[in-house]
Write a protein that holds these residues in place. Structure first.
Motif, PDB file in Angstrom:
ATOM      1  N   ASN A   1      35.698  20.495  46.092  1.00  0.00           N
ATOM      2  CA  ASN A   1      36.979  20.584  45.394  1.00  0.00           C
ATOM      3  C   ASN A   1      36.860  21.454  44.149  1.00  0.00           C
ATOM      4  O   ASN A   1      37.726  22.294  43.867  1.00  0.00           O
ATOM      5  CB  ASN A   1      37.453  19.172  45.021  1.00  0.00           C
ATOM      6  N   LYS A   2      35.778  21.271  43.391  1.00  0.00           N
ATOM      7  CA  LYS A   2      35.577  22.080  42.181  1.00  0.00           C
ATOM      8  C   LYS A   2      35.377  23.546  42.533  1.00  0.00           C
ATOM      9  O   LYS A   2      35.927  24.437  41.867  1.00  0.00           O
ATOM     10  CB  LYS A   2      34.359  21.571  41.400  1.00  0.00           C
ATOM     11  N   THR A   3      34.590  23.795  43.564  1.00  0.00           N
ATOM     12  CA  THR A   3      34.299  25.176  43.949  1.00  0.00           C
ATOM     13  C   THR A   3      35.556  25.907  44.384  1.00  0.00           C
ATOM     14  O   THR A   3      35.811  27.044  43.958  1.00  0.00           O
ATOM     15  CB  THR A   3      33.265  25.206  45.096  1.00  0.00           C
ATOM     16  N   VAL A   4      36.367  25.260  45.218  1.00  0.00           N
ATOM     17  CA  VAL A   4      37.599  25.890  45.683  1.00  0.00           C
ATOM     18  C   VAL A   4      38.595  26.024  44.535  1.00  0.00           C
ATOM     19  O   VAL A   4      39.323  27.025  44.445  1.00  0.00           O
ATOM     20  CB  VAL A   4      38.210  25.095  46.853  1.00  0.00           C
ATOM     21  N   SER A   5      38.610  25.041  43.620  1.00  0.00           N
ATOM     22  CA  SER A   5      39.509  25.113  42.464  1.00  0.00           C
ATOM     23  C   SER A   5      39.186  26.315  41.587  1.00  0.00           C
ATOM     24  O   SER A   5      40.077  26.880  40.939  1.00  0.00           O
ATOM     25  CB  SER A   5      39.426  23.831  41.641  1.00  0.00           C
ATOM     26  N   LEU A   6      37.914  26.695  41.552  1.00  0.00           N
ATOM     27  CA  LEU A   6      37.525  27.880  40.779  1.00  0.00           C
ATOM     28  C   LEU A   6      38.212  29.130  41.313  1.00  0.00           C
ATOM     29  O   LEU A   6      38.456  30.079  40.556  1.00  0.00           O
ATOM     30  CB  LEU A   6      36.008  28.074  40.832  1.00  0.00           C
ATOM     31  N   LEU A   7      38.522  29.144  42.604  1.00  0.00           N
ATOM     32  CA  LEU A   7      39.138  30.326  43.198  1.00  0.00           C
ATOM     33  C   LEU A   7      40.495  30.617  42.572  1.00  0.00           C
ATOM     34  O   LEU A   7      40.799  31.764  42.252  1.00  0.00           O
ATOM     35  CB  LEU A   7      39.282  30.143  44.709  1.00  0.00           C
ATOM     36  N   TYR A   8      41.344  29.564  42.404  1.00  0.00           N
ATOM     37  CA  TYR A   8      42.681  29.851  41.885  1.00  0.00           C
ATOM     38  C   TYR A   8      42.792  29.706  40.365  1.00  0.00           C
ATOM     39  O   TYR A   8      43.786  30.133  39.786  1.00  0.00           O
ATOM     40  CB  TYR A   8      43.748  28.980  42.582  1.00  0.00           C
ATOM     41  N   THR A   9      41.785  29.115  39.720  1.00  0.00           N
ATOM     42  CA  THR A   9      41.820  29.027  38.260  1.00  0.00           C
ATOM     43  C   THR A   9      41.015  30.120  37.576  1.00  0.00           C
ATOM     44  O   THR A   9      41.270  30.447  36.415  1.00  0.00           O
ATOM     45  CB  THR A   9      41.289  27.664  37.785  1.00  0.00           C
ATOM     46  N   VAL A  10      40.035  30.675  38.284  1.00  0.00           N
ATOM     47  CA  VAL A  10      39.143  31.676  37.687  1.00  0.00           C
ATOM     48  C   VAL A  10      39.201  33.005  38.440  1.00  0.00           C
ATOM     49  O   VAL A  10      39.399  34.068  37.834  1.00  0.00           O
ATOM     50  CB  VAL A  10      37.688  31.160  37.650  1.00  0.00           C
ATOM     51  N   VAL A  11      39.036  32.942  39.766  1.00  0.00           N
ATOM     52  CA  VAL A  11      38.909  34.171  40.553  1.00  0.00           C
ATOM     53  C   VAL A  11      40.255  34.893  40.711  1.00  0.00           C
ATOM     54  O   VAL A  11      40.352  36.108  40.477  1.00  0.00           O
ATOM     55  CB  VAL A  11      38.296  33.868  41.936  1.00  0.00           C
ATOM     56  N   THR A  12      41.305  34.162  41.115  1.00  0.00           N
ATOM     57  CA  THR A  12      42.606  34.797  41.344  1.00  0.00           C
ATOM     58  C   THR A  12      43.146  35.522  40.119  1.00  0.00           C
ATOM     59  O   THR A  12      43.592  36.670  40.232  1.00  0.00           O
ATOM     60  CB  THR A  12      43.623  33.758  41.849  1.00  0.00           C
ATOM     61  N   PRO A  13      43.135  34.909  38.913  1.00  0.00           N
ATOM     62  CA  PRO A  13      43.661  35.631  37.745  1.00  0.00           C
ATOM     63  C   PRO A  13      42.929  36.929  37.430  1.00  0.00           C
ATOM     64  O   PRO A  13      43.542  37.884  36.944  1.00  0.00           O
ATOM     65  CB  PRO A  13      43.485  34.609  36.603  1.00  0.00           C
ATOM     66  N   VAL A  14      41.609  36.984  37.698  1.00  0.00           N
ATOM     67  CA  VAL A  14      40.875  38.220  37.414  1.00  0.00           C
ATOM     68  C   VAL A  14      41.055  39.249  38.527  1.00  0.00           C
ATOM     69  O   VAL A  14      40.915  40.465  38.297  1.00  0.00           O
ATOM     70  CB  VAL A  14      39.372  37.931  37.186  1.00  0.00           C
ATOM     71  N   CYS A  15      41.385  38.785  39.728  1.00  0.00           N
ATOM     72  CA  CYS A  15      41.554  39.705  40.855  1.00  0.00           C
ATOM     73  C   CYS A  15      42.893  40.441  40.821  1.00  0.00           C
ATOM     74  O   CYS A  15      42.984  41.587  41.286  1.00  0.00           O
ATOM     75  CB  CYS A  15      41.435  38.944  42.176  1.00  0.00           C
ATOM     76  N   ASN A  16      43.926  39.786  40.301  1.00  0.00           N
ATOM     77  CA  ASN A  16      45.260  40.384  40.346  1.00  0.00           C
ATOM     78  C   ASN A  16      45.336  41.768  39.709  1.00  0.00           C
ATOM     79  O   ASN A  16      45.839  42.712  40.325  1.00  0.00           O
ATOM     80  CB  ASN A  16      46.285  39.437  39.714  1.00  0.00           C
TER      81      ASN A  16
END
Length: 321
Positions: A286-301
């Motif tokens: 859950n933590k690992t996947v949560s990192l995707l939309y809280t950390v990874v997605t904002p930097v990818c946009n």
């Protein structure tokens, strides 16, 4: 060494024949089981956070200063970048600090405030992505009417409605419902931020009504914009496939490709966390996947829009000159 007071011991309510321990503070466990990797995680997350802020601020500056980006699509993009800065700043600074300290205590009020901001910004992003997909639908499917249908006043109303709806509808009601819960079943949140499901596990009140209302509201603010986004892209795909030339198809679809990637990334990670039944049963997953939309997605946009968009790349070159 000074002994830390366990949050669970801060307040008690004594009833006839029993004592109920009330919680006024929580402990965010975060990545406490990876203490040996804390410096490395701090370095990685810190670099990603700085890149997120820098990249999204750059998009906002470009849209504000470059004449070639003074269009509805980039106006919506600038708002999305502003949202991403707020979204990641609601979670990342606290996560970075918690990686370097033992005492990861957060008050109940602070936790619910973070939950409210998380829900409000997430809802606003759903609305903004739907607005952006509608904008692309008008640009591709109704190009002759586009200037009249998507003028400045309409854009401003759509953006204002997205922000106001995000902060007043589901998120506010969800925060109020969670505030009504009594927390006495432990104080340790096995997550790196205050999310709804981990909080409900600590409640000694019956969470069924709160869970039903919160899940219904979440489904409403998520599925309705998602449905509009899907409908817009279905119409876009139908229109593009009926363009006779391959060059025309590529040109039409290129205006939507960046947004489509962002939508897929955003909703894909949400489905992994909240729709799959096993996600919250395995905390580390859950933590690992949560990192995707809280950390990874904002930097990818900003990367997606700058790498795949010739207008943004041209504006970057002008800014350097």
């Amino acid at each position: 060494m000074k002994k830390l007071i366990h949050p669970q011991e801060l307040m008690t309510s004594v009833g006839p024949g029993n004592t109920t321990i009330m919680v006024t503070e929580f402990i965010l466990l975060g990545f406490g089981d990876l203490r040996g990797l804390a410096p490395l995680l701090f370095l990685v997350f810190g670099i990603v956070y700085l890149a997120t802020i820098s990249g999204n601020l750059l998009i906002m500056i470009l849209v504000s200063t470059q004449q070639g980006l003074q269009t509805p699509m980039y106006f919506f993009l600038a708002n999305l970048s502003c949202l991403e800065v707020c979204y990641t700043s609601n979670i990342m600074p606290r996560l970075l600090v918690d990686l370097l300290r033992e005492n990861r205590v957060i008050s109940v009020v602070g936790c619910i405030t973070q939950l409210y901001c998380f829900g409000a910004l997430g809802s606003t992003e759903c609305y903004l992505l739907a607005v952006m997909s509608y904008d692309r639908y008008l640009a591709v499917c109704r190009p002759l009417h586009y200037p009249a249908l998507m003028h400045g006043a309409i854009c401003l109303r759509l953006v204002t409605g997205s922000w106001v709806s995000g902060f007043t509808v589901a998120a506010a009601f969800q925060a109020a419902m969670v505030s009504s819960l009594t927390f006495c079943d432990g104080s340790e949140i096995d997550h790196f931020f205050c999310d709804l499901k981990p909080l409900q596990k600590l409640s000694c009140s019956d969470p069924q009504l709160v869970n039903l209302v919160c899940m219904s509201l979440t489904a409403l603010v998520t599925l309705a914009p998602f449905g509009l986004t899907l409908a817009s892209y279905w119409k876009i795909l139908f229109t593009v496939l009926h363009i006779p030339s391959m060059t025309g198809r590529q040109k039409a679809f290129s205006t939507c490709s960046s947004h489509l990637v962002v939508v897929t990334l955003f909703y894909g990670t949400l489905i992994l966390v909240y729709a799959l039944p096993f996600a919250d049963q395995v905390p580390i997953l859950n933590k690992t996947v949560s990192l995707l939309y809280t950390v990874v997605t904002p930097v990818c946009n900003p990367l997606i829009y700058s790498l795949k968009n010739k207008d943004v790349k041209e504006s970057l070159r002008k800014l350097r000159v």
